[in-house]
Design a protein around this motif. Structure first.
Motif, PDB file in Angstrom:
ATOM      1  N   PHE A 250      28.484  21.875  46.148  1.00  0.00           N
ATOM      2  CA  PHE A 250      29.005  21.756  47.510  1.00  0.00           C
ATOM      3  C   PHE A 250      28.749  23.041  48.305  1.00  0.00           C
ATOM      4  CE2 PHE A 250      32.189  18.908  45.194  1.00  0.00           C
ATOM      5  CZ  PHE A 250      31.416  17.767  45.393  1.00  0.00           C
ATOM      6  N   LEU A 251      27.557  23.121  48.879  1.00  0.00           N
ATOM      7  CA  LEU A 251      27.147  24.285  49.651  1.00  0.00           C
ATOM      8  C   LEU A 251      26.994  23.920  51.126  1.00  0.00           C
ATOM      9  CD1 LEU A 251      24.311  25.684  47.341  1.00  0.00           C
ATOM     10  CD2 LEU A 251      26.659  26.528  47.508  1.00  0.00           C
ATOM     11  N   ARG A 252      27.212  24.898  51.993  1.00  0.00           N
ATOM     12  CA  ARG A 252      26.954  24.701  53.415  1.00  0.00           C
ATOM     13  C   ARG A 252      26.565  26.039  54.045  1.00  0.00           C
ATOM     14  NH1 ARG A 252      33.048  23.604  55.872  1.00  0.00           N
ATOM     15  NH2 ARG A 252      34.072  25.400  54.922  1.00  0.00           N
ATOM     16  N   ASN A 253      25.743  25.972  55.050  1.00  0.00           N
ATOM     17  CA  ASN A 253      25.314  27.177  55.746  1.00  0.00           C
ATOM     18  C   ASN A 253      26.326  27.555  56.823  1.00  0.00           C
ATOM     19  OD1 ASN A 253      22.838  27.386  54.332  1.00  0.00           O
ATOM     20  ND2 ASN A 253      21.931  25.843  55.666  1.00  0.00           N
ATOM     21  N   VAL A 254      26.336  28.835  57.169  1.00  0.00           N
ATOM     22  CA  VAL A 254      27.179  29.316  58.267  1.00  0.00           C
ATOM     23  C   VAL A 254      26.243  29.868  59.341  1.00  0.00           C
ATOM     24  CG1 VAL A 254      29.128  30.740  58.932  1.00  0.00           C
ATOM     25  CG2 VAL A 254      28.925  29.964  56.559  1.00  0.00           C
ATOM     26  N   TYR A 255      26.360  29.340  60.566  1.00  0.00           N
ATOM     27  CA  TYR A 255      25.456  29.689  61.650  1.00  0.00           C
ATOM     28  C   TYR A 255      26.197  30.388  62.791  1.00  0.00           C
ATOM     29  CZ  TYR A 255      22.519  26.036  59.486  1.00  0.00           C
ATOM     30  OH  TYR A 255      21.798  25.260  58.612  1.00  0.00           O
ATOM     31  N   ILE A 256      25.475  31.225  63.503  1.00  0.00           N
ATOM     32  CA  ILE A 256      25.915  31.686  64.816  1.00  0.00           C
ATOM     33  C   ILE A 256      24.960  31.093  65.828  1.00  0.00           C
ATOM     34  CG2 ILE A 256      24.645  33.890  64.554  1.00  0.00           C
ATOM     35  CD1 ILE A 256      26.805  35.095  66.459  1.00  0.00           C
ATOM     36  N   ILE A 257      25.508  30.428  66.825  1.00  0.00           N
ATOM     37  CA  ILE A 257      24.701  29.791  67.870  1.00  0.00           C
ATOM     38  C   ILE A 257      24.983  30.518  69.174  1.00  0.00           C
ATOM     39  CG2 ILE A 257      24.146  27.630  69.039  1.00  0.00           C
ATOM     40  CD1 ILE A 257      25.288  26.146  66.614  1.00  0.00           C
ATOM     41  N   ASP A 258      23.948  31.142  69.732  1.00  0.00           N
ATOM     42  CA  ASP A 258      24.067  31.950  70.938  1.00  0.00           C
ATOM     43  C   ASP A 258      23.396  31.236  72.100  1.00  0.00           C
ATOM     44  OD1 ASP A 258      24.216  33.987  72.849  1.00  0.00           O
ATOM     45  OD2 ASP A 258      22.388  34.944  72.106  1.00  0.00           O
ATOM     46  N   ALA A 259      24.191  30.893  73.105  1.00  0.00           N
ATOM     47  CA  ALA A 259      23.649  30.234  74.297  1.00  0.00           C
ATOM     48  C   ALA A 259      24.001  31.036  75.548  1.00  0.00           C
ATOM     49  CB  ALA A 259      24.191  28.811  74.407  1.00  0.00           C
ATOM     50  N   GLU A 260      24.057  32.361  75.404  1.00  0.00           N
ATOM     51  CA  GLU A 260      24.367  33.203  76.556  1.00  0.00           C
ATOM     52  C   GLU A 260      23.283  33.116  77.627  1.00  0.00           C
ATOM     53  OE1 GLU A 260      27.147  36.927  75.582  1.00  0.00           O
ATOM     54  OE2 GLU A 260      25.120  37.132  74.783  1.00  0.00           O
ATOM     55  N   GLY A 261      22.049  32.926  77.189  1.00  0.00           N
ATOM     56  CA  GLY A 261      20.970  32.856  78.157  1.00  0.00           C
ATOM     57  C   GLY A 261      20.561  34.203  78.712  1.00  0.00           C
ATOM     58  N   ARG A 262      21.012  35.266  78.054  1.00  0.00           N
ATOM     59  CA  ARG A 262      20.646  36.610  78.480  1.00  0.00           C
ATOM     60  C   ARG A 262      20.712  37.537  77.271  1.00  0.00           C
ATOM     61  NH1 ARG A 262      25.398  39.595  79.122  1.00  0.00           N
ATOM     62  NH2 ARG A 262      27.309  38.341  79.067  1.00  0.00           N
ATOM     63  N   ASN A 263      20.251  38.753  77.459  1.00  0.00           N
ATOM     64  CA  ASN A 263      20.212  39.723  76.369  1.00  0.00           C
ATOM     65  C   ASN A 263      21.525  40.503  76.337  1.00  0.00           C
ATOM     66  OD1 ASN A 263      18.948  40.899  74.196  1.00  0.00           O
ATOM     67  ND2 ASN A 263      17.942  42.477  75.399  1.00  0.00           N
TER      68      ASN A 263
END
Length: 303
Positions: A250-263
């Motif tokens: 039972f494995l799962r990945n951990v993600y960061i999703i960045d939708a700032e649209g800028r640096n």
């Protein structure tokens, strides 16, 4: 008295002419400074706390506001553009990704850790092993063994994971139950021998201090995978080594999703999470890092 009154008048005039204090200088918004708000799946809040603490030590001009919640609570907030950084155990679907692309923003997704989902049982329970097929049968409501599963809540990413595993959309009337929090699961299993708790490994490890009494009443179960899949040769517990090797079922990945649209700071933090320093914190947390840092050895010729 005339001289005294004149002095008072001069002081009042001087006070009126004092320049107002300048406002505090705003912190520049960069990859290592400024502020960012993040939505975090509560299953991964502990490892994020550690990451943020070290990041702020390196970059003191960074400020983080973390909003925790179960998956179904935080995802709508992310999709309606209220908050643009998300920590989740799943990637966006094509439809969800399109919502941001229609706003001319391309979400950037990075895996930074590998989490396991632990099955826990009462410490006095002599049966501490289970196979994946047994778990699926319980979820489908066709188990004849009398084992019962307890999840944190009905809207968590953990429950979604197992519903997808079993190929079901609704839970059976009997055999599968939900509470409110991960700690509720630990407490319940510690007091009831006939139940199996389902909880994220990160949450289980991070609670060693605050839940020491309750944790002493439970133990992790060994899990054997379905035949033909990795980890089908014996029962494996959710240890860090087994997460990294991929043999715990039972494995799962951990993600960061960045939708700032800028640096901005969200982008900088996402990059930092997969850097050697960020990955070392993942390793110390007991989870599997996205990538293992290579170790170079220099051999000197002593001849």
């Amino acid at each position: 008295m005339k001289n005294f009154s004149f002095i008072i008048l001069l002081l009042v005039c001087a006070a009126c002419k004092q320049k107002p204090k300048p406002d505090a200088v705003a912190v520049e918004e960069t990859r290592t400074s400024g502020s960012v708000t993040m939505l975090v799946d509560e299953s991964f809040s502990k490892v994020l706390d550690d990451q943020i603490a070290v990041f702020k030590t390196d970059y003191p001009d960074s400020k983080f506001k973390v909003i925790e919640g179960n998956e179904q609570q935080i995802l709508p907030t992310f999709l309606n553009d209220s908050v643009r950084v998300l920590i989740s155990s799943r990637m966006l679907t094509p439809e969800e990704d399109k919502i941001y692309r229609n706003r001319s923003i391309v979400p950037k997704t990075s895996r930074f850790a590998i989490d396991g989902i632990a099955l826990i049982t009462n410490r006095e329970n002599p049966d501490s092993n289970i196979n994946v097929n047994e778990v699926v049968d319980i979820l489908k409501g066709i188990s004849a063994g009398g084992k019962q599963l307890v999840f944190d809540n009905a809207y968590s990413s953990t429950l979604r994971y197992f519903k997808q595993l079993a190929g079901i959309k609704t839970l059976p009337v009997k055999g599968v139950y939900t509470l409110k929090t991960n700690n509720d699961v630990i407490k319940y299993v510690g007091g009831h021998k006939g139940f199996i708790g389902v909880i994220g490994v990160n949450w289980l490890i991070a609670n060693n201090d605050s839940m020491s009494v309750e944790l002493a009443r439970i133990k992790p179960m060994g899990v054997k995978n379905e035949k033909g899949k990795k980890g089908d040769n014996q029962y494996y517990k959710p240890t860090q080594a087994n997460l990294i090797d991929g043999i715990y079922p039972f494995l799962r990945n951990v993600y960061i999703i960045d939708a700032e649209g800028r640096n901005g700071l969200g982008t900088g933090f996402a990059t930092w999470l997969v850097s050697p320093r960020g990955q070392l914190i993942v390793l110390k947390s007991g989870l599997g890092p996205h990538k293992m840092a290579s170790r170079d050895f220099n051999f000197k010729n002593t001849n």
